[in-house]
Structure formats: structure tokens, C-alpha cells
Design an enzyme around this catalytic site. Structure first.
Site, PDB file in Angstrom:
ATOM      1  N   GLU A 286       0.947  -1.288   0.072  1.00 34.20           N
ATOM      2  CA  GLU A 286      -0.214   0.100  -0.114  1.00 34.20           C
ATOM      3  C   GLU A 286       0.954   1.307   0.023  1.00 34.20           C
ATOM      4  O   GLU A 286       0.785   2.094  -0.914  1.00 34.20           O
ATOM      5  CB  GLU A 286      -1.072  -0.011   1.161  1.00 34.20           C
ATOM      6  CG  GLU A 286      -2.060   1.183   1.290  1.00 34.20           C
ATOM      7  CD  GLU A 286      -2.758   1.329   0.143  1.00 34.20           C
ATOM      8  OE1 GLU A 286      -3.502   0.533  -0.181  1.00 34.20           O
ATOM      9  OE2 GLU A 286      -2.519   2.301  -0.751  1.00 34.20           O
TER      10      GLU A 286
ATOM     11  N   ASP B 235       1.202   4.065  -3.026  1.00 34.52           N
ATOM     12  CA  ASP B 235       0.648   5.541  -2.836  1.00 34.52           C
ATOM     13  C   ASP B 235       1.964   6.336  -3.267  1.00 34.52           C
ATOM     14  O   ASP B 235       1.610   7.383  -4.106  1.00 34.52           O
ATOM     15  CB  ASP B 235       0.372   5.623  -1.448  1.00 34.52           C
ATOM     16  CG  ASP B 235      -0.959   5.148  -1.082  1.00 34.52           C
ATOM     17  OD1 ASP B 235      -1.586   4.771  -2.010  1.00 34.52           O
ATOM     18  OD2 ASP B 235      -0.836   4.880   0.066  1.00 34.52           O
TER      19      ASP B 235
ATOM     20  N   SER C 290      -7.020   2.231  -4.200  1.00 35.76           N
ATOM     21  CA  SER C 290      -5.922   2.647  -3.357  1.00 35.76           C
ATOM     22  C   SER C 290      -4.863   3.377  -4.207  1.00 35.76           C
ATOM     23  O   SER C 290      -4.263   4.251  -3.874  1.00 35.76           O
ATOM     24  CB  SER C 290      -5.216   1.323  -2.700  1.00 35.76           C
ATOM     25  OG  SER C 290      -6.022   0.695  -1.637  1.00 35.76           O
TER      26      SER C 290
ATOM     27  N   ASP D 224     -16.121  11.932 -18.564  1.00 37.92           N
ATOM     28  CA  ASP D 224     -17.214  10.913 -18.081  1.00 37.92           C
ATOM     29  C   ASP D 224     -16.967   9.372 -18.536  1.00 37.92           C
ATOM     30  O   ASP D 224     -16.366   9.249 -19.658  1.00 37.92           O
ATOM     31  CB  ASP D 224     -18.263  11.273 -18.801  1.00 37.92           C
ATOM     32  CG  ASP D 224     -19.756  10.638 -18.147  1.00 37.92           C
ATOM     33  OD1 ASP D 224     -19.567  10.017 -17.201  1.00 37.92           O
ATOM     34  OD2 ASP D 224     -20.737  11.012 -18.828  1.00 37.92           O
ATOM     35  N   ILE D 225     -17.021   8.610 -17.582  1.00 42.02           N
ATOM     36  CA  ILE D 225     -16.812   7.039 -17.935  1.00 42.02           C
ATOM     37  C   ILE D 225     -18.178   6.438 -18.052  1.00 42.02           C
ATOM     38  O   ILE D 225     -18.997   6.515 -17.282  1.00 42.02           O
ATOM     39  CB  ILE D 225     -16.220   6.543 -16.734  1.00 42.02           C
ATOM     40  CG1 ILE D 225     -14.611   7.155 -16.310  1.00 42.02           C
ATOM     41  CG2 ILE D 225     -15.811   4.860 -17.170  1.00 42.02           C
ATOM     42  CD1 ILE D 225     -13.714   7.139 -17.651  1.00 42.02           C
TER      43      ILE D 225
ATOM     44  N   GLY E 191     -22.979  10.715 -17.366  1.00 41.23           N
ATOM     45  CA  GLY E 191     -23.439  11.487 -16.243  1.00 41.23           C
ATOM     46  C   GLY E 191     -23.001  10.735 -14.887  1.00 41.23           C
ATOM     47  O   GLY E 191     -22.189   9.959 -15.027  1.00 41.23           O
TER      48      GLY E 191
ATOM     49  N   ASP F 108     -22.589   8.189 -11.879  1.00 35.40           N
ATOM     50  CA  ASP F 108     -22.926   6.859 -11.443  1.00 35.40           C
ATOM     51  C   ASP F 108     -22.276   6.547 -10.186  1.00 35.40           C
ATOM     52  O   ASP F 108     -21.109   6.921 -10.099  1.00 35.40           O
ATOM     53  CB  ASP F 108     -23.011   6.150 -12.736  1.00 35.40           C
ATOM     54  CG  ASP F 108     -21.338   5.956 -13.148  1.00 35.40           C
ATOM     55  OD1 ASP F 108     -20.438   5.268 -12.463  1.00 35.40           O
ATOM     56  OD2 ASP F 108     -21.261   6.697 -14.152  1.00 35.40           O
TER      57      ASP F 108
END
Length: 613
Positions: free
Chosen positions: A257, A261, A530, A571-572, A590, A592
Site C-alpha cells: 500500500e 501511494d 488505493s 465521463d466514464i 453523467g 453513476d
């Protein structure tokens, strides 16, 4: 004993409006963030409350023994059992729990004229741990499952070796295999930073870690192979919270992790610095003494001293059962750290749990703190989770879902409306960085990892916030999901699968799969939301830097701006987030509950925020 005082009605009624005043781009007060003294003054109990409670307490406890905390949030005092029982008209007991003595009562009684002024008393019906003694040897640091602060998925991101490493650090032809810093720059339309540029000393990016630790050798390997403009030896500034230490001395102990990062954030923000909030000593960070439930309280204590004594929703200070107790004979022997660090302008958190894991009052109190941090100009980003609409296996049901494993399980702290949730996208095989991304969704049985999909859904605790309402309404109107639903979190009394009027999760998204990383000396791929959170947070940190250069301030809570200007995001419209035996929700035009409003478009984001006050 501690008596938590109710914060004043004005704060309870107006806190949301205060935050919107400084956060909404249409407000004349946009960007005029509060000082900590402003926040303390606004949220402190009234003089009537402090005087009324003091008068009642002094009927049993001498006034010289009463201590009112600096933020006027609670009274603290020592009392004999006889005094406590007389004060509360009850009988106290103690039971042994995890080698500690839990002092509690089954009920207590307050005078009617005092009840409206008191939020919570400890020890009380929840109890207080007393006489903490040594509880065994220290837990060895390792790459095992962390305790109370869980990276998404309950363990560090899934790492696996890759069959092909990019030939050079600018190659874009293999971004469907491994996401490198060059891939992210192409996806989100930003340039590598000028390594010799002058940056503000007051704009370090904050990253939260707990029970997982970076290795400098891995950072150096990553810089050497992918970002030659970052010198080897570059590392985060350590703000150790209650004994948290990093980096690891042994490369084999490197955490997936932490490395993920920093290997994502440094290439975006350097030469800006990164501040590491390494939270809790190893004993507690890895679940020592059963403290595996609570999360974030000791971190919030450290960056806002008033949180240590803040009373709200039946919680005052740290929970005696869920949270660590310091000094810790098995680790950090100093006192609990309160207000020792200034919060950075931007903080990324890739840890979390499910709503069902913690009491609602615990979550609401933390949510109030996120609101206060937003008032003071801090932007909080949180990974939305890696189990789609479901939870972790074995977390209340075999599939981690609610009501016999059928109801969608929201994530925590994501349900709080005063932070920015980041879902995950992916460049699928055969696609390029010039094609639209899709929601991240790896099926069970995929090489090297269990099923993973971008966390999303609707809170069972918090209602849809006003800044999000229009986007959520449009989603239901134009893309109504094919599932029965319920209202106000009451899933046990319905056949519904999700809360129709809950806070929607996530707000935005960024890439979260096949991320190129070095962990424990080996090159491989990682992923999860993450990864998505530090990517988005780092871009906002760069925007804050550009605002500071022209004499403007930090952004604070950015959601009102995002929802009122969704065109600054990409937008995906493809993919879903399965869980609970269902397909989950679909990514559509839009907003979601899979990828939120979409992924960053850095030039558009920068232009808008530079134009605002």
C-alpha cells in the site's frame, strides 16, 4: 469520568451551510476558509450548557476537581464509585475483557433540566477500559493483514509480477499492460513537473498509512526506471502519529500500500513534498489487543487537537473499545498525540471499512470532523473500495453483504458527504490511453488476484447531500438500476437492495489497475482504488500549488465545484461494479455509483480553479 457536552444548536443546524459558503463556486465566500479558532468558537457548547452541567456536577463533585477542556467540549474529573453512582443514580460493574477491566453500568439517569445539555458520559453504558497492563510481546512487522486500519480489500493491494516491463519510461504502447507515470500523464493530459521549479513550503501533500510501510530501496528503483527527474533518496516527510514509524529497515518487509501511494504521487507532485502520516504503533496498527474496529480517530486527534475532546452523536474522544489506548506498554509509551501536526492542504486515504463495521455515532462524529477540516481548507480524498457493491468475505455474511448476503454494503468513511470519494478505472487489453477508460472490474479467477471492482453505491447512514442531489436524480431518471430499493437505510424492513436516498459513492475516479510498482525489490503490477485516490489527490495538490503562485489559497472541500462543473472531468460510460451476487451498478453518461462524475481532465480543472477566488 468525562461528561461530553452537546455542541450548540447553531452549529448543528448551520455547519453544512457554513461549509457550502466557502466551498461552492457560486458563493461570495468561496475560498474564505476558517481558522482553527473560528471553528472552535463556532462548535463549542454554549455558556448555558457549561454552567448548567457544572452546577449539577458540583452537587456531588467539588468544583475544584472539575476540569473543562479548552474547547469547552467536556468536563473531566476523578470520582469514587460511590460519587459516580450517586451522581448518575446507577450501579457500576466491571468485567474482564481482553485482559482489561471494563467499567460500565447498565443504565444511568440525569435530571431533566440537564439532559438537553449532555451528549455522553463515560464510563457509562458503553464503559471505559481501566488499569491497562502489559499484554504480551510486540507483534513483528511484516506483510501480513493489517489490523484496524485496513487498506482496501483487507490487505495491501494485490501485487504480482508482470510478463513485460515497459522498454523505457515514456512508452505508451503498453499502457494496457502496465500503467506508468507516462501513461497517467497521457490519460489525464498533464506534463511531468519541472524538477527544478520553485514550490511552496506550505503545500506538502498528505498521505495516510497504517500498518503498512514503504521501503526507500523500492522508491529508488522506481525513480531510476520511470522518473529520472526525481533523485534517489527522495522520501516523504514523516509525521509519526502515536509511535508510527517508516520506512522499513528490511526490504522484504516493504508494504504494497505505502509503496503504491508514493510511487504514484511523487511523479505527479515532485518537487513538491509529501507528508506521511504514519499512524499508530505497530502493536495497535496490526490489531493488537483486539482494536481491529476503529479507524482514523488517532489520526484526526493528531491533526486537530480539538477532536481529542470533541463530543458529538454519543461519542466523546476515542472509543475505549475500538481505538488504541496510549501510553501502550507494547509500543509507544508517550501520551496520545493531540493537535501536534498541521493538516496539509490535501490528504489522500486509501484505507477503509464497511459502514456495518462501526457504530453510526462513531462514523457521524468523524464525518463532522471532515466537515471541520473542509472549513479550514483541507481537501480529503478517500479510495471508494475494491469490492463493488459488496463487502469483504466473512464480514457479516459469506460475501460481506447485508441481510443474508443480498443487500449492497456501503463503504466507510466514504459515506460521509464531506470528503471526495475516488473510484477506479482501467485501460483494458487492446485499448490505448487515447481510448475512453472503463470502470475497473477484474473477475474472480483472473491471473494473480481475486475478484475486484470499483466500490460504489449509496450510504445507509447519510442522506444524499444537496450538492449531489441533481446528479443523483438524473441518474435515477435516465438510468434507473433494475433493483428494488428502500429508504432511510431501513433495509431489514424491505426487499430492497440499496438505499434510494443515501449519499452516493463515489464522486470521481482515476486509474486503478495494472499499476507499475516496485515492492520488496521486485517489479510488478498492483491496483485497487488505493491507487486511484493518490492520483486524483496529487493532481489537486498541483492545482493548489498553481493557485498559491498567484496569491490564492487552497481549495478545501471540492465536491460542490465538481458537481456544478462536471465538464472538467472525463465521463466514464462503460463497465460495472458487481458484488452480492449481482451485476452491481453500470457506468453511464453523467454521474453513476461506479465511477462518479469521471476521471480528471487536468487542463480543464486547472483553468476553472485558477479562475475562482
Amino acid at each position: 469520568m468525562r461528561v461530553g457536552l452537546k455542541h450548540n444548536d447553531n452549529a448543528a443546524q448551520n455547519a453544512h451551510s457554513w461549509l457550502m459558503d466557502v466551498s461552492h463556486p457560486g458563493s461570495v465566500k468561496f475560498g474564505k476558509h476558517w481558522t482553527q479558532d473560528d471553528v472552535l468558537e463556532a462548535f463549542r457548547p454554549t455558556k448555558e450548557t457549561t454552567d448548567t452541567v457544572a452546577e449539577w456536577l458540583s452537587s456531588i463533585i467539588d468544583k475544584s476537581r472539575l476540569k473543562l477542556t479548552d474547547n469547552k467540549a467536556w468536563y473531566a474529573f476523578d470520582a469514587t464509585v460511590a460519587e459516580a453512582e450517586a451522581l448518575l443514580h446507577t450501579e457500576f460493574y466491571h468485567v474482564e475483557q481482553d485482559e482489561r477491566s471494563l467499567v460500565h453500568c447498565n443504565e444511568y439517569h440525569l435530571p431533566k433540566h440537564v439532559q438537553q445539555h449532555i451528549d455522553y458520559i463515560t464510563p457509562g453504558v458503553k464503559g471505559t477500559m481501566m488499569n491497562v497492563e502489559s499484554r504480551g510481546s510486540k507483534v513483528k512487522r511484516g506483510f501480513g493483514k493489517p489490523g484496524k486500519g485496513k487498506p482496501w480489500g483487507g490487505q495491501p493491494p494485490k501485487w504480482h509480477p508482470t510478463p513485460k516491463m515497459p522498454h523505457n519510461n515514456t512508452e505508451l504502447a503498453t499502457c494496457d499492460v502496465a500503467i506508468t507515470p507516462a501513461c497517467l500523464r497521457a490519460l489525464y493530459h498533464f506534463d511531468a513537473p519541472d524538477p527544478h521549479g520553485k514550490v511552496s513550503k506550505s503545500n506538502s501533500m498528505g498521505i495516510f498509512e497504517e500498518g503498512d510501510f514503504y521501503a526507500q530501496q523500492d522508491l529508488n528503483s522506481f525513480f531510476t526506471n520511470f522518473t529520472r527527474y526525481i533523485p534517489n533518496g527522495t522520501h516523504p516527510i514523516l509525521d509519526s502519529v502515536d509511535g508510527g514509524l517508516a520506512p522499513v529497515a528490511n526490504l522484504s518487509d516493504a508494504g504494497g500500500e505505502s509503496n503504491l501511494d508514493f510511487e504514484l504521487a511523487f511523479p505527479i507532485v515532485y518537487p513538491q513534498t509529501i507528508t506521511l502520516y504514519q499512524v499508530d504503533d505497530l502493536y495497535y496498527a496490526e490489531g493488537g489487543n483486539g482494536t481491529t474496529g476503529g479507524i482514523f480517530n488517532t489520526f484526526l486527534d493528531a491533526i486537530d487537537g480539538s477532536y481529542c475532546t470533541y463530543s458529538a452523536y454519543g461519542e466523546t474522544g476515542n472509543d475505549p473499545v475500538l481505538d488504541p489506548t496510549y501510553p501502550d506498554p507494547n509500543g509507544y509509551m508517550g501520551p496520545l498525540q493531540c493537535g501536534v501536526y498541521k493538516p496539509t492542504n490535501v490528504i489522500s486515504i486509501s484505507y477503509g471499512e464497511q459502514e456495518q463495521d462501526l457504530p453510526a455515532c462513531y462514523q457521524k462524529r468523524q464525518c463532522n470532523e471532515f466537515l471541520k477540516l473542509g472549513l479550514m481548507g483541507t481537501s480529503i480524498f478517500v479510495a471508494s473500495g475494491d469490492t463493488g457493491v459488496g463487502g469483504l468475505r466473512g464480514d457479516g455474511s459469506p460475501n460481506g453483504c447485508l441481510r443474508n448476503g443480498t443487500v449492497f454494503s456501503p463503504t466507510q468513511p466514504n459515506s460521509c458527504p464531506y470528503l471526495t470519494n475516488v473510484g477506479a478505472t482501467k485501460v483494458y487489453p487492446g485499448k490505448t490511453v487515447y481510448d475512453p477508460e472503463s470502470a475497473a472490474n477484474d473477475l474472480a479467477g483472473a491471473p494473480y488476484r481475486s475478484a475486484y471492482s470499483s466500490g460504489g453505491g449509496f450510504s445507509n447512514i447519510f442522506t444524499t447531500p444537496d450538492y449531489q442531489q441533481a446528479a443523483v436524480n438524473m441518474y435515477f431518471r435516465e438510468h434507473n438500476p433494475p433493483y428494488p430499493y428502500y429508504y432511510n437505510g431501513q433495509y431489514n424492513n424491505s426487499v430492497g437492495l440499496y438505499n434510494r436516498n443515501g449519499r452516493g459513492i463515489p464522486d470521481v475516479a482515476a486509474n486503478g489497475d495494472n499499476i507499475a510498482v516496485y515492492v520488496a525489490g521486485r517489479f510488478g503490477l498492483s491496483g485497487g482504488t488505493s491507487a486511484s485516490s493518490p492520483i486524483f489527490a496529487a493532481l489537486i495538490n498541483r492545482i493548489v500549488e498553481e493557485r498559491l503562485k498567484i496569491g490564492k489559497g487552497p481549495l478545501g472541500f471540492i465536491n460542490p465545484t465538481l458537481y456544478s462543473h462536471p465538464y472538467i472531468l472525463q465521463d466514464i460510460k462503460n463497465g460495472s461494479n458487481p458484488g452480492c451476487g449481482m451485476n452491481g451498478f453500470d457506468a453511464v453518461s453523467g454521474w453513476d455509483p461506479v465511477t462518479g462524475l469521471g476521471t480528471p481532465n487536468y487542463p480543464k480543472m486547472l483553468k476553472l480553479w485558477l479562475s475562482l477566488p
